[in-house]
Motif scaffolding. Structure first.
Motif, PDB file in Angstrom:
ATOM      1  N   THR A 164      52.664  38.592  24.652  1.00 61.32           N
ATOM      2  CA  THR A 164      52.658  38.447  26.081  1.00 61.32           C
ATOM      3  C   THR A 164      52.823  36.954  26.469  1.00 61.32           C
ATOM      4  N   THR A 165      53.519  36.606  27.524  1.00 62.68           N
ATOM      5  CA  THR A 165      53.599  35.335  28.011  1.00 62.68           C
ATOM      6  C   THR A 165      52.346  34.737  28.521  1.00 62.68           C
ATOM      7  N   LYS A 166      52.281  33.373  28.871  1.00 56.96           N
ATOM      8  CA  LYS A 166      51.210  32.788  29.257  1.00 56.96           C
ATOM      9  C   LYS A 166      50.970  33.645  30.726  1.00 56.96           C
ATOM     10  N   SER A 167      51.964  33.432  31.581  1.00 53.86           N
ATOM     11  CA  SER A 167      52.183  34.072  32.961  1.00 53.86           C
ATOM     12  C   SER A 167      51.550  35.602  32.872  1.00 53.86           C
ATOM     13  N   GLU A 168      51.834  36.225  32.039  1.00 57.78           N
ATOM     14  CA  GLU A 168      51.431  37.561  31.865  1.00 57.78           C
ATOM     15  C   GLU A 168      49.981  37.668  31.702  1.00 57.78           C
ATOM     16  N   LEU A 169      49.711  36.703  30.710  1.00 56.22           N
ATOM     17  CA  LEU A 169      48.091  36.831  30.407  1.00 56.22           C
ATOM     18  C   LEU A 169      47.340  36.501  31.426  1.00 56.22           C
ATOM     19  N   LEU A 170      47.712  35.423  32.238  1.00 61.80           N
ATOM     20  CA  LEU A 170      47.110  35.032  33.492  1.00 61.80           C
ATOM     21  C   LEU A 170      47.032  36.039  34.530  1.00 61.80           C
ATOM     22  N   THR A 171      47.991  36.517  34.640  1.00 69.38           N
ATOM     23  CA  THR A 171      48.102  37.642  35.759  1.00 69.38           C
ATOM     24  C   THR A 171      47.125  38.772  35.465  1.00 69.38           C
ATOM     25  N   ALA A 172      46.739  39.019  34.065  1.00 63.31           N
ATOM     26  CA  ALA A 172      45.944  40.189  33.572  1.00 63.31           C
ATOM     27  C   ALA A 172      44.781  39.578  33.741  1.00 63.31           C
ATOM     28  N   LEU A 173      44.272  38.432  33.412  1.00 63.16           N
ATOM     29  CA  LEU A 173      42.962  37.836  33.889  1.00 63.16           C
ATOM     30  C   LEU A 173      42.691  37.930  35.143  1.00 63.16           C
ATOM     31  N   ARG A 174      43.370  37.555  35.917  1.00 64.43           N
ATOM     32  CA  ARG A 174      43.022  37.408  37.384  1.00 64.43           C
ATOM     33  C   ARG A 174      42.819  38.854  37.978  1.00 64.43           C
ATOM     34  N   TRP A 175      43.830  39.713  37.270  1.00 63.70           N
ATOM     35  CA  TRP A 175      43.378  41.113  38.029  1.00 63.70           C
ATOM     36  C   TRP A 175      42.033  41.632  37.536  1.00 63.70           C
ATOM     37  N   LEU A 176      41.768  41.323  36.028  1.00 65.30           N
ATOM     38  CA  LEU A 176      40.356  41.497  35.492  1.00 65.30           C
ATOM     39  C   LEU A 176      39.160  41.053  36.550  1.00 65.30           C
ATOM     40  N   LEU A 177      39.549  39.671  36.751  1.00 64.14           N
ATOM     41  CA  LEU A 177      38.468  39.054  37.386  1.00 64.14           C
ATOM     42  C   LEU A 177      38.255  39.711  39.053  1.00 64.14           C
ATOM     43  N   ASP A 178      39.334  39.936  39.483  1.00 63.65           N
ATOM     44  CA  ASP A 178      39.439  40.447  40.857  1.00 63.65           C
ATOM     45  C   ASP A 178      38.529  41.826  40.809  1.00 63.65           C
ATOM     46  N   ALA A 179      38.986  42.691  39.747  1.00 61.03           N
ATOM     47  CA  ALA A 179      38.293  43.882  39.610  1.00 61.03           C
ATOM     48  C   ALA A 179      36.760  43.836  39.166  1.00 61.03           C
ATOM     49  N   ALA A 180      36.334  42.542  38.689  1.00 56.32           N
ATOM     50  CA  ALA A 180      34.908  42.531  38.323  1.00 56.32           C
ATOM     51  C   ALA A 180      34.219  42.227  39.631  1.00 56.32           C
ATOM     52  N   ALA A 181      34.872  41.134  40.235  1.00 58.25           N
ATOM     53  CA  ALA A 181      33.995  40.597  41.381  1.00 58.25           C
ATOM     54  C   ALA A 181      33.364  41.378  42.437  1.00 58.25           C
ATOM     55  N   PRO A 182      33.656  42.679  42.817  1.00 55.80           N
ATOM     56  CA  PRO A 182      32.877  43.310  43.579  1.00 55.80           C
ATOM     57  C   PRO A 182      31.348  43.604  43.111  1.00 55.80           C
ATOM     58  N   LEU A 183      31.493  44.124  41.696  1.00 53.39           N
ATOM     59  CA  LEU A 183      30.372  44.379  40.953  1.00 53.39           C
ATOM     60  C   LEU A 183      29.438  43.120  40.698  1.00 53.39           C
ATOM     61  N   VAL A 184      30.050  42.090  40.523  1.00 52.53           N
ATOM     62  CA  VAL A 184      29.101  40.571  40.468  1.00 52.53           C
ATOM     63  C   VAL A 184      28.499  40.347  41.826  1.00 52.53           C
ATOM     64  N   ASP A 185      29.310  40.700  42.855  1.00 51.16           N
ATOM     65  CA  ASP A 185      28.672  40.323  44.360  1.00 51.16           C
ATOM     66  C   ASP A 185      27.585  41.208  44.657  1.00 51.16           C
ATOM     67  N   ARG A 186      27.738  42.424  44.153  1.00 51.93           N
ATOM     68  CA  ARG A 186      26.470  43.259  44.492  1.00 51.93           C
ATOM     69  C   ARG A 186      25.184  42.887  44.119  1.00 51.93           C
ATOM     70  N   ARG A 187      24.992  41.759  43.086  1.00 51.99           N
ATOM     71  CA  ARG A 187      24.011  41.494  42.546  1.00 51.99           C
ATOM     72  C   ARG A 187      23.001  40.546  43.541  1.00 51.99           C
ATOM     73  N   GLY A 188      23.763  39.806  44.271  1.00 56.04           N
ATOM     74  CA  GLY A 188      23.167  38.879  45.130  1.00 56.04           C
ATOM     75  C   GLY A 188      22.816  39.493  46.628  1.00 56.04           C
ATOM     76  N   ARG A 189      23.179  40.762  46.993  1.00 51.53           N
ATOM     77  CA  ARG A 189      23.165  41.288  48.111  1.00 51.53           C
ATOM     78  C   ARG A 189      21.578  41.741  48.310  1.00 51.53           C
ATOM     79  N   ALA A 190      21.117  41.588  49.527  1.00 53.77           N
ATOM     80  CA  ALA A 190      19.667  41.636  50.012  1.00 53.77           C
ATOM     81  C   ALA A 190      19.698  42.981  50.782  1.00 53.77           C
TER      82      ALA A 190
END
Ligand SMILES: [Zn+2]
Length: 135
Positions: free
Chosen positions: A98-124
């Motif tokens: 993979t190119t660096k650009s493809e890796l970065l795209t995959a990484l962003r997608w992974l982080l975006d997908a994980a964000a809602p789960l991480v955000d759940r932790r802080g909700r009162a």
């Protein structure tokens, strides 16, 4: 003081037990001051635990039982599904040249997908809205 150091002189008895938040299981920072050790990672988790125990008492639930709003469970499953797809896609990307650009795209997608789960932790509880347990 109740320290269990050197019981039976066994090996490896010094490994500290990692303390975790009673509500979300997030690892807690090492306790090294006076007073009782912390049980929660945040005020939100303390509130969730309190609300949960109040409702469990109302419904005469045991410690191992939990009532959860259907909408909250569905939302959790949706977030997990998105993360599962992102993990699978990222794995596929890593298996090929993979190119660096493809890796970065995959990484962003992974982080975006994980964000809602991480955000759940802080909700009162008050952030979730007036969902009520119904029988
Ligand atoms: Zn917590």
């Amino acid at each position: 003081m109740t320290e269990s150091v050197g019981v039976d002189g066994g090996e490896g008895s010094g490994a500290p037990v990692e303390r975790r938040c009673r509500w979300c299981r997030f690892p807690l920072a090492e306790h090294d001051g006076p007073g009782r050790p912390r049980q929660f990672c945040s005020q939100a988790c303390r509130q969730w635990d309190w609300v949960s125990r109040q409702r469990a008492r109302e419904l005469a639930l045991s410690d191992g039982e939990l009532v959860m709003a259907r909408s909250e469970l569905d939302a959790l499953h949706d977030d997990l599904y998105v993360l599962e797809r992102a993990v699978a896609d990222t794995r596929r990307v890593l298996e090929h040249d993979t190119t660096k650009s493809e890796l970065l795209t995959a990484l962003r997608w992974l982080l975006d997908a994980a964000a809602p789960l991480v955000d759940r932790r802080g909700r009162a509880p008050s952030d979730v809205g007036g969902e009520r347990i119904s029988s």
